[in-house]
Design a protein around this motif. Structure first.
Motif, PDB file in Angstrom:
ATOM      1  N   TYR A   1      -2.060   2.416  -4.601  1.00 49.50           N
ATOM      2  CA  TYR A   1      -1.273   2.435  -5.722  1.00 49.50           C
ATOM      3  C   TYR A   1      -1.036   3.823  -7.038  1.00 49.50           C
ATOM      4  O   TYR A   1      -1.217   4.450  -7.009  1.00 49.50           O
TER       5      TYR A   1
ATOM      6  N   GLN B   1     -13.772   6.966   4.439  1.00 46.94           N
ATOM      7  CA  GLN B   1     -12.244   5.547   4.370  1.00 46.94           C
ATOM      8  C   GLN B   1     -10.950   6.663   4.333  1.00 46.94           C
ATOM      9  O   GLN B   1     -10.561   7.543   3.975  1.00 46.94           O
TER      10      GLN B   1
ATOM     11  N   CYS C   1       1.126  -1.567  -0.055  1.00 45.15           N
ATOM     12  CA  CYS C   1      -0.001   0.189  -0.031  1.00 45.15           C
ATOM     13  C   CYS C   1       0.948   0.759   0.110  1.00 45.15           C
ATOM     14  O   CYS C   1       1.489   1.707   0.888  1.00 45.15           O
TER      15      CYS C   1
HETATM   16  N1  5AD Z   1      -3.056  -2.199  -5.313  1.00 40.15           N
HETATM   17  C1  5AD Z   1      -4.562  -2.465  -5.470  1.00 40.15           C
HETATM   18  N2  5AD Z   1      -5.300  -2.197  -4.460  1.00 40.15           N
HETATM   19  C2  5AD Z   1      -5.032  -1.967  -3.000  1.00 40.15           C
HETATM   20  N3  5AD Z   1      -5.025  -1.680  -2.046  1.00 40.15           N
HETATM   21  C3  5AD Z   1      -4.276  -1.203  -0.933  1.00 40.15           C
HETATM   22  N4  5AD Z   1      -3.111  -1.216  -1.914  1.00 40.15           N
HETATM   23  C4  5AD Z   1      -3.825  -1.611  -3.044  1.00 40.15           C
HETATM   24  C5  5AD Z   1      -2.760  -1.940  -3.890  1.00 40.15           C
HETATM   25  N5  5AD Z   1      -1.399  -1.619  -4.608  1.00 40.15           N
HETATM   26  C6  5AD Z   1      -6.403  -1.838  -1.643  1.00 40.15           C
HETATM   27  C7  5AD Z   1      -6.842  -3.163  -0.858  1.00 40.15           C
HETATM   28  C8  5AD Z   1      -7.398  -1.669   1.002  1.00 40.15           C
HETATM   29  C9  5AD Z   1      -7.893  -1.323   0.194  1.00 40.15           C
HETATM   30  C10 5AD Z   1      -8.533   0.270   0.597  1.00 40.15           C
HETATM   31  O1  5AD Z   1      -7.070  -0.674  -1.398  1.00 40.15           O
HETATM   32  O2  5AD Z   1      -7.212  -4.545  -0.802  1.00 40.15           O
HETATM   33  O3  5AD Z   1      -8.242  -2.706   1.909  1.00 40.15           O
END
Ligand code: 5AD
Length: 360
Positions: A306, A104, A67
């Motif tokens: 992301y 959120q 994340c």
């Molecule tokens: N790519 C896609 N989804 C992501 N999340 C967090 N980081 C990424 C990533 N790199 C999603 C996770 C989290 C939601 C808020 O976003 O599943 O629970």
């Protein structure tokens, strides 16, 4: 393949072996998407639900390897919305036609139990016909309970992966699979409508693990299931991993629609980020919720979980009219109040709390 899809359509379940075949095989995608769309339409008609997303803080105490707002990422500018600003977002959203607000944020204890409680009470008293979803990670049973009693209706907490070994590969040791699952069951017990889900194509994920995700969802029976492709973020330990597979993600949306006909399934921002047509294709594959962004424009770019997360005009709530048109061109319509919903949806989607009816 057709036989497997028909049997999932009929029984809402498959053997482990058939699930694995279906997840991996793209030869009958159109047939699968069509079946999922049929099921969705039989329950929800052509209505697409909208939820106004307010990303109120990008501070996070956690350090999840995937994340972009993880605590070790020192390169992003952090922000927090004050109570007043959150309420302004809701007012703006209400005028646009939103009747559900999703708060959120990262796991940010600046927002104490008391502060969130105050915010919930204030939103509820100003917008009595609205529902509140919270998405702020793991907290104690007591905190979840306080917020529910204050008027929150739903809680979104993805389980991320239903395999505890895989969970360890995605998160630092401080975060445990066990605690995540306990949180989900606490939320259920308290009475929240629960949303869960996972990323498709997260590092080290196997098809067997995806199967475990589906089996876990069968046990949990969440009201909402959110899935989206993993998308790598350049400032995370997973920056070198490839993005999740777009078609596989669409197939999983359809599979989940067939397994859980009544579930609310968002066409996620990650899906729309990875493919220009992701949002529409997600809806055509069985999704029925869109969550446009209601956060103030200057913060949207800062909530980069992301790389290249879209915050284009349609993604944002102001362009609801563009979104409405896009959705209409593929044969659906956006539902923002109770009036347009089919009877079945009303039964499934209304909650009565005290003598107050909430449009979910
Ligand atoms: N790519 C896609 N989804 C992501 N999340 C967090 N980081 C990424 C990533 N790199 C999603 C996770 C989290 C939601 C808020 O976003 O599943 O629970």
């Amino acid at each position: 393949m057709k036989k497997i899809i028909d049997s999932l359509f009929e029984d809402k379940d498959l053997s482990d072996k058939d699930f694995i075949v279906l997840i991996n095989n793209d030869s009958h995608d159109d047939y699968l998407f069509q079946k999922a769309d049929t099921v969705r339409q039989s329950i929800y008609g052509t209505g697409i639900y909208i939820r106004g997303l307010i990303e109120f803080s990008n501070y996070c105490k956690n350090n999840c390897y995937y994340c972009g707002i993880r605590s070790d990422n020192k390169t992003i500018e952090r922000y927090r919305l004050e109570k007043k600003h959150i309420l302004d977002c809701c007012s703006h959203g209400y005028e646009l036609g939103f009747r559900t607000f999703v708060l959120q944020g990262g796991e940010d204890y600046f927002y104490s139990e008391e502060l969130i409680k105050e915010i919930i009470i204030e939103i509820k008293s100003r917008f009595i016909d609205c529902a509140i979803s919270l998405s702020m990670g793991e907290r104690s049973f007591e905190t979840y309970n306080t917020w529910f009693q204050a008027g929150a209706n739903r809680y979104l907490l993805r389980h991320e992966t239903a395999n505890s070994e895989h969970y360890k590969m995605l998160h630092p040791a401080k975060m445990t699979y066990r605690n995540r699952i306990e949180c989900l069951y606490s939320l259920k017990k308290i009475g929240y409508q629960v949303g869960s889900g996972f990323m498709v194509g997260s590092p080290f994920q196997t098809t067997e693990i995806l199967l475990e995700d589906l089996r876990f969802l069968q046990l949990l029976q969440p009201e909402m299931i959110g899935i989206g492709p993993f998308i790598s973020h350049h400032q995370t330990p997973f920056h070198k991993f490839p993005n999740g597979d777009y078609r596989k993600c669409l197939r999983l949306i359809s599979i989940i629609r067939l397994m859980f006909p009544y579930s609310l399934i968002p066409a996620t921002t990650a899906l729309a980020t990875i493919n220009k047509e992701g949002r529409e294709k997600g809806l055509l594959a069985g999704a029925n919720v869109i969550m446009p962004n209601l956060s103030p424009k200057r913060y949207r770019k800062k909530y980069q979980i992301y790389d290249n997360k879209i915050c284009t005009e349609e993604e944002a709530a102001e362009s609801l009219s563009i979104l409405k048109k896009k959705v209409e061109t593929i044969g659906y319509s956006i539902v923002s109040d109770i009036g347009h919903a089919k009877k079945k949806v009303l039964e499934n989607d209304l909650a009565i709390k005290g003598n107050e009816i909430i449009n979910l």
